[in-house]
Design a protein around this motif. Structure first.
Motif, PDB file in Angstrom:
ATOM      1  N   TRP A 159      -2.452  -8.365  -5.840  1.00  0.00           N
ATOM      2  CA  TRP A 159      -3.205  -7.316  -5.155  1.00  0.00           C
ATOM      3  C   TRP A 159      -2.964  -7.361  -3.648  1.00  0.00           C
ATOM      4  CZ3 TRP A 159      -6.667  -8.572  -1.374  1.00  0.00           C
ATOM      5  CH2 TRP A 159      -7.081  -9.912  -1.326  1.00  0.00           C
ATOM      6  N   LEU A 160      -2.800  -8.556  -3.107  1.00  0.00           N
ATOM      7  CA  LEU A 160      -2.562  -8.681  -1.670  1.00  0.00           C
ATOM      8  C   LEU A 160      -1.172  -8.169  -1.301  1.00  0.00           C
ATOM      9  CD1 LEU A 160      -3.712  -9.562   1.019  1.00  0.00           C
ATOM     10  CD2 LEU A 160      -2.943 -11.880   0.539  1.00  0.00           C
ATOM     11  N   THR A 161      -0.183  -8.479  -2.137  1.00  0.00           N
ATOM     12  CA  THR A 161       1.174  -7.974  -1.905  1.00  0.00           C
ATOM     13  C   THR A 161       1.180  -6.447  -1.975  1.00  0.00           C
ATOM     14  OG1 THR A 161       2.114  -9.992  -2.826  1.00  0.00           O
ATOM     15  CG2 THR A 161       3.573  -8.091  -2.687  1.00  0.00           C
ATOM     16  N   ARG A 162       0.475  -5.889  -2.962  1.00  0.00           N
ATOM     17  CA  ARG A 162       0.374  -4.425  -3.069  1.00  0.00           C
ATOM     18  C   ARG A 162      -0.324  -3.842  -1.843  1.00  0.00           C
ATOM     19  NH1 ARG A 162      -0.699  -5.228  -8.361  1.00  0.00           N
ATOM     20  NH2 ARG A 162      -2.932  -5.087  -8.079  1.00  0.00           N
ATOM     21  N   LEU A 163      -1.351  -4.528  -1.367  1.00  0.00           N
ATOM     22  CA  LEU A 163      -2.078  -4.066  -0.185  1.00  0.00           C
ATOM     23  C   LEU A 163      -1.155  -4.013   1.029  1.00  0.00           C
ATOM     24  CD1 LEU A 163      -4.883  -3.234   0.895  1.00  0.00           C
ATOM     25  CD2 LEU A 163      -5.284  -5.653   1.394  1.00  0.00           C
ATOM     26  N   VAL A 164      -0.308  -5.030   1.188  1.00  0.00           N
ATOM     27  CA  VAL A 164       0.641  -5.052   2.306  1.00  0.00           C
ATOM     28  C   VAL A 164       1.632  -3.906   2.175  1.00  0.00           C
ATOM     29  CG1 VAL A 164       2.523  -6.353   3.378  1.00  0.00           C
ATOM     30  CG2 VAL A 164       0.401  -7.512   2.779  1.00  0.00           C
ATOM     31  N   ARG A 165       2.141  -3.685   0.972  1.00  0.00           N
ATOM     32  CA  ARG A 165       3.134  -2.621   0.761  1.00  0.00           C
ATOM     33  C   ARG A 165       2.583  -1.232   1.029  1.00  0.00           C
ATOM     34  NH1 ARG A 165       5.952  -4.679  -4.777  1.00  0.00           N
ATOM     35  NH2 ARG A 165       7.175  -6.334  -3.841  1.00  0.00           N
ATOM     36  N   THR A 166       1.274  -1.095   0.935  1.00  0.00           N
ATOM     37  CA  THR A 166       0.666   0.222   1.149  1.00  0.00           C
ATOM     38  C   THR A 166      -0.148   0.286   2.436  1.00  0.00           C
ATOM     39  OG1 THR A 166      -1.255  -0.398  -0.185  1.00  0.00           O
ATOM     40  CG2 THR A 166       0.566   0.696  -1.331  1.00  0.00           C
ATOM     41  N   ALA A 167      -0.134  -0.771   3.220  1.00  0.00           N
ATOM     42  CA  ALA A 167      -0.911  -0.816   4.468  1.00  0.00           C
ATOM     43  C   ALA A 167      -0.480   0.314   5.385  1.00  0.00           C
ATOM     44  CB  ALA A 167      -0.710  -2.164   5.157  1.00  0.00           C
ATOM     45  N   THR A 168      -1.459   0.994   5.908  1.00  0.00           N
ATOM     46  CA  THR A 168      -1.151   2.098   6.799  1.00  0.00           C
ATOM     47  C   THR A 168      -2.099   2.076   8.002  1.00  0.00           C
ATOM     48  OG1 THR A 168      -0.724   4.475   6.903  1.00  0.00           O
ATOM     49  CG2 THR A 168      -2.608   3.767   5.585  1.00  0.00           C
ATOM     50  N   GLY A 169      -1.660   2.696   9.071  1.00  0.00           N
ATOM     51  CA  GLY A 169      -2.477   2.760  10.277  1.00  0.00           C
ATOM     52  C   GLY A 169      -2.605   1.407  10.956  1.00  0.00           C
ATOM     53  N   TRP A 170      -3.455   1.392  11.970  1.00  0.00           N
ATOM     54  CA  TRP A 170      -3.628   0.175  12.759  1.00  0.00           C
ATOM     55  C   TRP A 170      -4.315  -0.922  11.957  1.00  0.00           C
ATOM     56  CZ3 TRP A 170      -0.822  -0.311  16.956  1.00  0.00           C
ATOM     57  CH2 TRP A 170      -0.334   0.845  17.551  1.00  0.00           C
ATOM     58  N   VAL A 171      -5.141  -0.559  10.985  1.00  0.00           N
ATOM     59  CA  VAL A 171      -5.771  -1.561  10.112  1.00  0.00           C
ATOM     60  C   VAL A 171      -4.696  -2.295   9.313  1.00  0.00           C
ATOM     61  CG1 VAL A 171      -7.349  -1.868   8.147  1.00  0.00           C
ATOM     62  CG2 VAL A 171      -7.926  -0.270   9.969  1.00  0.00           C
ATOM     63  N   ILE A 213      -1.306  -7.154   7.629  1.00  0.00           N
ATOM     64  CA  ILE A 213      -0.042  -7.871   7.785  1.00  0.00           C
ATOM     65  C   ILE A 213      -0.276  -9.244   8.415  1.00  0.00           C
ATOM     66  CG2 ILE A 213       2.131  -7.879   9.101  1.00  0.00           C
ATOM     67  CD1 ILE A 213       2.248  -4.823   8.507  1.00  0.00           C
ATOM     68  N   PHE A 214      -1.136  -9.308   9.419  1.00  0.00           N
ATOM     69  CA  PHE A 214      -1.452 -10.589  10.061  1.00  0.00           C
ATOM     70  C   PHE A 214      -2.061 -11.561   9.053  1.00  0.00           C
ATOM     71  CE2 PHE A 214      -4.314 -13.554  12.077  1.00  0.00           C
ATOM     72  CZ  PHE A 214      -3.526 -14.095  13.090  1.00  0.00           C
ATOM     73  N   PRO A 234       4.104   0.996   5.339  1.00  0.00           N
ATOM     74  CA  PRO A 234       4.361   2.292   5.963  1.00  0.00           C
ATOM     75  C   PRO A 234       3.673   2.464   7.328  1.00  0.00           C
ATOM     76  CG  PRO A 234       2.884   2.545   4.091  1.00  0.00           C
ATOM     77  CD  PRO A 234       3.307   1.110   4.118  1.00  0.00           C
ATOM     78  N   LEU A 235       2.546   1.872   7.541  1.00  0.00           N
ATOM     79  CA  LEU A 235       1.769   1.853   8.783  1.00  0.00           C
ATOM     80  C   LEU A 235       1.458   3.201   9.424  1.00  0.00           C
ATOM     81  CD1 LEU A 235       2.664  -1.365  10.744  1.00  0.00           C
ATOM     82  CD2 LEU A 235       0.867  -0.943   9.094  1.00  0.00           C
ATOM     83  N   ARG A 284       7.882   0.656  15.319  1.00  0.00           N
ATOM     84  CA  ARG A 284       7.031   0.247  14.193  1.00  0.00           C
ATOM     85  C   ARG A 284       7.502  -1.079  13.626  1.00  0.00           C
ATOM     86  NH1 ARG A 284       7.405   0.529   8.865  1.00  0.00           N
ATOM     87  NH2 ARG A 284       9.239   1.846   8.913  1.00  0.00           N
ATOM     88  N   LEU A 285       8.800  -1.215  13.414  1.00  0.00           N
ATOM     89  CA  LEU A 285       9.344  -2.473  12.880  1.00  0.00           C
ATOM     90  C   LEU A 285       9.151  -3.624  13.864  1.00  0.00           C
ATOM     91  CD1 LEU A 285      12.601  -1.233  11.128  1.00  0.00           C
ATOM     92  CD2 LEU A 285      10.542  -2.163  10.035  1.00  0.00           C
ATOM     93  N   ALA A 286       9.310  -3.348  15.153  1.00  0.00           N
ATOM     94  CA  ALA A 286       9.105  -4.395  16.161  1.00  0.00           C
ATOM     95  C   ALA A 286       7.664  -4.893  16.127  1.00  0.00           C
ATOM     96  CB  ALA A 286       9.470  -3.878  17.552  1.00  0.00           C
ATOM     97  N   ILE A 287       6.704  -3.979  16.005  1.00  0.00           N
ATOM     98  CA  ILE A 287       5.288  -4.375  15.947  1.00  0.00           C
ATOM     99  C   ILE A 287       5.009  -5.155  14.670  1.00  0.00           C
ATOM    100  CG2 ILE A 287       2.937  -3.483  15.689  1.00  0.00           C
ATOM    101  CD1 ILE A 287       3.687  -1.349  17.756  1.00  0.00           C
TER     102      ILE A 287
END
Length: 183
Positions: free
Chosen positions: A17-29, A34-35, A56-57, A66-69
Motif C-alpha cells: 500500500w505504501l509503494t502504491r501510495l508513492v506511485r500515485t502521490a500528487t501535489g506538495w503532499v 516521498i520523504f 506524478p506530483l 519536478r525530478l530534481a525536487i
C-alpha cells in the motif's frame, strides 16, 4: 532472486500500500509521502527506492525541476532514515546478546555483512558506501546496517547516504533514458 523476494516480502509484510501510495502521490503532499517512504526504505522496508521517480506530483514545474525536487526530498529522507539506522547499529554494537544471537542465526548475517562491508570500507571508506548505494534496484538496507555497525561518524554516514541516494536515482534516470533512446 531479489527481483522475486523483494516484492514478495513487501506483499507479505503489508507494505504494498505504501509503494502504491508513492506511485500515485500528487501535489506538495506527495513530497511528504516521498520523504516518509525514503526514510522507511533506509532502515525498515524491503523495497527499492527508485519507485519515487514514478510519483506524478503535479507541482506545476517542468519535468526536470519536478525530478530534481523528488531526488532531493528522497535523498534527504533516506539520509535521515540512515542516521536512524546508524543509531540502531551503534546501539546493537553495544548489545552483546543481539550480536551473539545474530552470529548463531541460521544465515549468519553479521559475518557475511561484516566481511563484505569491511572490504568496501577498507578500500573506499564512505565513498564506497555512496557507490554501493548508487546501484539501482539493489536493496540498500543491508549495506546501511552493515556500515552502521562498523562506522562511527554520523555526519559522514548521512552525507554518504545522501550522495549515494542521489547517485542511485540519477543512474536510474540515465538507464531509463538509455532504454527509451534504444526503442
Amino acid at each position: 532472486m531479489d527481483a522475486f523476494v523483494i516484492p514478495l516480502a513487501t506483499d507479505l509484510l503489508g507494505f504494498e500500500w505504501l509503494t502504491r501510495l508513492v506511485r500515485t502521490a500528487t501535489g506538495w503532499v506527495g513530497l511528504a509521502i516521498i520523504f516518509v517512504y525514503s526514510f522507511l526504505i533506509a532502515f525498515a522496508l524491503p523495497g527499492v527506492s527508485e519507485v519515487v521517480l514514478l510519483a506524478p506530483l503535479n507541482l506545476g514545474l517542468s519535468t526536470e525541476a519536478r525530478l530534481a525536487i523528488i531526488i532531493l526530498v528522497s535523498a534527504v529522507g533516506k539520509a535521515a532514515g540512515s542516521v536512524f539506522a546508524f543509531h540502531i547499529g551503534q546501539e546493537a554494537k553495544e548489545s552483546g546478546p543481539v550480536i551473539r544471537w545474530l552470529r548463531r542465526s541460521r544465515f549468519d548475517v553479521i559475518e557475511w555483512s561484516e566481511r563484505r562491508t569491511v572490504d568496501v570500507a577498507r578500500r573506499w571508506g564512505y565513498a564506497g558506501l555512496a557507490v554501493a548505494l548508487s546501484v539501482p534496484f539493489f536493496p540498500d538496507t543491508l549495506s546501511i546496517y552493515a556500515f552502521a555497525v562498523l562506522e562511527e561518524d554520523y555526519v559522514r554516514f548521512a552525507a554518504a547516504t545522501f550522495v549515494g541516494s542521489v547517485g542511485r536515482l540519477l543512474v536510474t534516470l540515465a538507464l531509463g533514458a538509455g532504454v527509451v533512446a534504444v526503442l
